[in-house]
Write an enzyme that holds these catalytic residues in place. Sequence first.
Site, PDB file in Angstrom:
ATOM      1  N   ASP A   1       0.992  -1.013  -0.003  1.00 45.72           N
ATOM      2  CA  ASP A   1       0.018  -0.246   0.083  1.00 45.72           C
ATOM      3  C   ASP A   1       0.669   1.198   0.326  1.00 45.72           C
ATOM      4  OD1 ASP A   1       1.003  -0.245   2.542  1.00 45.72           O
ATOM      5  OD2 ASP A   1      -1.106  -1.172   3.339  1.00 45.72           O
TER       6      ASP A   1
ATOM      7  N   GLU B   1      -1.106  -8.505  -1.337  1.00 44.71           N
ATOM      8  CA  GLU B   1      -1.078  -8.067  -0.170  1.00 44.71           C
ATOM      9  C   GLU B   1      -2.567  -7.204  -0.064  1.00 44.71           C
ATOM     10  OE1 GLU B   1       1.657  -6.520   3.093  1.00 44.71           O
ATOM     11  OE2 GLU B   1       0.347  -4.607   2.328  1.00 44.71           O
TER      12      GLU B   1
ATOM     13  N   GLU C   1      -2.178   5.398   3.134  1.00 38.12           N
ATOM     14  CA  GLU C   1      -1.272   3.694   3.353  1.00 38.12           C
ATOM     15  C   GLU C   1      -3.278   3.081   2.790  1.00 38.12           C
ATOM     16  OE1 GLU C   1       2.506   4.574   5.004  1.00 38.12           O
ATOM     17  OE2 GLU C   1       0.333   5.202   4.981  1.00 38.12           O
TER      18      GLU C   1
ATOM     19  N   HIS D   1       7.762   5.098  13.371  1.00 41.70           N
ATOM     20  CA  HIS D   1       7.880   6.053  11.576  1.00 41.70           C
ATOM     21  C   HIS D   1       6.707   6.421  11.207  1.00 41.70           C
ATOM     22  CE1 HIS D   1       6.510   1.515  10.803  1.00 41.70           C
ATOM     23  NE2 HIS D   1       6.540   2.803   9.441  1.00 41.70           N
TER      24      HIS D   1
ATOM     25  N   ARG E   1       3.340   8.370   9.927  1.00 36.08           N
ATOM     26  CA  ARG E   1       3.608  10.265   9.192  1.00 36.08           C
ATOM     27  C   ARG E   1       1.866  10.362  10.707  1.00 36.08           C
ATOM     28  NH1 ARG E   1       4.033   8.414   4.382  1.00 36.08           N
ATOM     29  NH2 ARG E   1       6.065   9.950   3.070  1.00 36.08           N
TER      30      ARG E   1
ATOM     31  N   HIS F   1      14.252   5.908  12.685  1.00 38.26           N
ATOM     32  CA  HIS F   1      13.763   5.988  11.120  1.00 38.26           C
ATOM     33  C   HIS F   1      14.980   6.772  10.867  1.00 38.26           C
ATOM     34  CE1 HIS F   1      11.258   5.812   8.193  1.00 38.26           C
ATOM     35  NE2 HIS F   1      10.728   4.851   7.985  1.00 38.26           N
TER      36      HIS F   1
END
Length: 309
Positions: free
Chosen positions: A35, A57, A71, A152, A154, A184
Amino acid sequence: MVPGQSLNDLTSGLFKALGKELMDFDPDIVLVQGDTNSAFAGALAGFYHGCKIVHVEAGLRTYDNRSPFPEEMNRKLIGQIADWHFAPTHRARTNLLEEGIFRDKIITTGNTIIDALNYGLEKITTEQCEEVEKVQKILAEPKQPFLLATIHRRENQGEPIIKICSALREIAKRSGLQIIVPVHPNKTFAAIIEAELSGIPGIKLIDPVPYPGFLWLMQNCSLILTDSGGIQEEASGIGKHVILLRENTERAEAVTGGFVYKAGSNVDLIVKLSLELLEKKSDPVQKAVFGKGDASKKILEFFKDLQMD
């Protein structure tokens, strides 16, 4: 990616670059996995080129377009573009059916991440591995219990990550265990994490490690704290508890299976769940929640039998 790049710049750059590759290569089928923005750009570019689109997926959903961001929207859009959908679980298959995807266009395969996990675990178990040795040298006492934490996403930028760091400091203080935090490469996250956790007793910040080394960390830690999606699946394959540093998950099977405990950025809840699980001093039983490690074979068999119009 380049520092400070916006999602618009990233996606448009990917779209343009992939379009050129499609013109040069001229495939019949484009397969995308997951994604990410590259998966979405690849699916759309392939569709514009006239290719059939395969999504590996497929069907993961939180039903919150802003979490995970971007995503959740990426995979929904790919789902509308794709001709065939390889769903990792029966729940993912059901999600696709409820969205109007035809039954004969969905194939339940398990997730290829479990294929990679099994391959990687065998490799680090049976072979001398330089990446593992480097990770072991980082630890003060490799045979002593430790926790693993990754951050990590957002949606955790800003106040959430500061709260999560506060929870990690409290866990390190109260548990007496070392917490390993691979930082990260996103500079926004790195700056906050280093400001909040650098020099804190019991917390060790390290550079990102290659997959074999990270597998060793997951396999040998006492507990994982993460906002990652894939780690939730890997934890079920290894048999580890996860404190999920997110408000929701597209992998509900890991929650119902007893591997994942949702805590978001709630400091008290993160600390409470972590200390309770550490007190148990036992890992969950490994389960094939996301497949048996044969997803790649099932996908290959599909292509062998595929007859294009």
